[in-house]
Design an enzyme around this catalytic site. Structure first.
Site, PDB file in Angstrom:
ATOM      1  N   ARG A  38       0.868  -1.189   0.000  1.00 37.66           N
ATOM      2  CA  ARG A  38       0.000   0.000   0.000  1.00 37.66           C
ATOM      3  C   ARG A  38       0.903   1.237   0.000  1.00 37.66           C
ATOM      4  O   ARG A  38       1.835   1.317   0.802  1.00 37.66           O
ATOM      5  CB  ARG A  38      -0.918   0.007   1.243  1.00 37.66           C
ATOM      6  N   ASP A  78      -2.635   9.196   7.546  1.00 33.69           N
ATOM      7  CA  ASP A  78      -1.772   8.182   6.922  1.00 33.69           C
ATOM      8  C   ASP A  78      -0.422   8.758   6.530  1.00 33.69           C
ATOM      9  O   ASP A  78       0.579   8.044   6.467  1.00 33.69           O
ATOM     10  CB  ASP A  78      -2.466   7.576   5.699  1.00 33.69           C
TER      11      ASP A  78
END
Ligand code: MRU
Length: 342
Positions: free
Chosen positions: A87, A233
């Site tokens: 990711r 994030d």
């Protein structure tokens, strides 16, 4: 609750795809298993992705058949490349790889490399919990008694090793006796808010009301929200914040309704190497996550779909960033810069 643990040279973690229906654990004995779990979001949330990556590298070290230091470093680099490819957005993943490789590099032999990597991964897991408690302590000072807090996605214990970042702040305020309430956005398309945030808060006994993402504006306009708090994030050095898709919309709405918008994240989520959010790689996921809810088809076959997993909230919409170092205020180039110096 620990979401992830190292036990007998294996990694055990909660399968977050099954919550809230089932509390199921997965055991991984190799790094490929960890990489797949990150890809399908059985493991998710930036801090947890970081720790899981470290444990993935620890598995690679333990499983390595290397006879020389050079060989084990090559095995670790191969595992690192696979994990880096899972990711792209949460910088904690890349931070974890760098930290483990830095520990492995100077070791004199294979045995000491394996030991050092496993110990470092375990230390990172322990640190995560302490860091979140610190974030909670600082962040709780921003939460007024009897306030209602809106949150988006899941930045709780499930997204970390324990305690949580944004939910850690809520939890700390609750533990201080503040009578707070939470409004959780469901967080389309994968429903981390509906499935995970409500589940966690229910377990903690903190009152929570679930809304669909498109209700946030109306709920704010009715004066039902006192502040917003979310996780992150990746935070750029100018304070731009990448977080779950829909966070930017919530920040715009908060500004319109003069509601403070707070971001809680560990220092490992700050990418001091990038100047702004424009440089943050945004993951795009499988269109089927949008065209289906669960196994039910909700759109015609072959329809064009955008499935951006994250968005970037510009720093001017962020009232404060809370980390284990304290509370940063705008201008973030200066306040985050100070954290970097430390
Ligand atoms: O796609 P996910 O579920 O991994 O996205 C998670 C988020 O966006 C969280 O808000 C973020 O990682 C912070 S978790 C403490």
């Amino acid at each position: 609750m620990r979401t992830i643990e190292w036990k007998d040279n294996k990694v055990i973690f909660i399968n977050q795809t099954k919550l809230p229906t089932k509390l199921e654990y997965i055991t991984c004995a190799n790094y490929e298993c960890i990489a797949k779990a990150i890809e399908v979001l059985a493991i998710r949330g930036a801090p947890l992705i970081g720790v899981a990556t470290a444990f993935g590298l620890a598995l690679a070290a333990v499983k390595s058949k290397a006879k020389t230091k050079k060989q084990i470093l090559s095995d670790l680099k191969k595992a690192a490349a696979r994990l880096r490819n899972t990711r792209p957005t949460a910088v904690n993943l890349f931070w974890a790889v760098e930290r483990i490789l830095k520990k492995a590099n100077p070791q004199p032999d294979v045995k000491s490399t394996v030991k050092a990597v496993v110990l470092e991964a375990q230390a990172m897991a322990e640190e995560d919990v302490q860091i979140n408690k610190k974030i909670g302590e600082y962040g709780a000072s921003l939460i007024k008694d009897s306030s209602t807090i809106l949150t988006h996605c899941n930045a709780g214990a499930l997204a970390c090793v324990d305690y949580g970042t944004a939910l850690g702040v809520i939890r700390a305020a609750w533990e201080q006796g503040k009578k707070i309430k939470v409004i959780a956005d469901e967080t389309r398309p994968l429903l981390q808010g509906a499935r995970l945030t409500t589940w966690e808060l229910k377990q903690l006994g903190i009152p929570v009301t679930l809304i669909t993402d498109n209700m946030a504006a109306y709920v704010m306009s009715k004066g039902l929200v006192d502040c917003v708090i979310v996780g992150a994030d990746r935070i750029a050095s100018n304070g731009d914040v990448a977080n779950k898709i829909g966070t930017y919309s919530v920040a715009v709405l908060a500004k319109q309704h003069k509601i403070p918008f707070y971001v809680a994240a560990p220092i490992s989520t700050i990418d001091f190497e990038i100047k702004s959010g424009a440089e943050i790689p945004i993951e795009q996921r499988n269109p089927s996550e949008v065209t289906k809810t669960g196994n039910t088809k909700i759109a015609p076959d072959g329809i064009n779909v955008f499935n951006f997993a994250f968005d970037v909230t510009p720093n001017e919409l962020v009232s404060s960033i809370i980390s284990e170092r304290g509370i940063a205020k705008p201008p973030y180039k200066v306040s985050l810069g100070r954290w970097m110096q430390k």
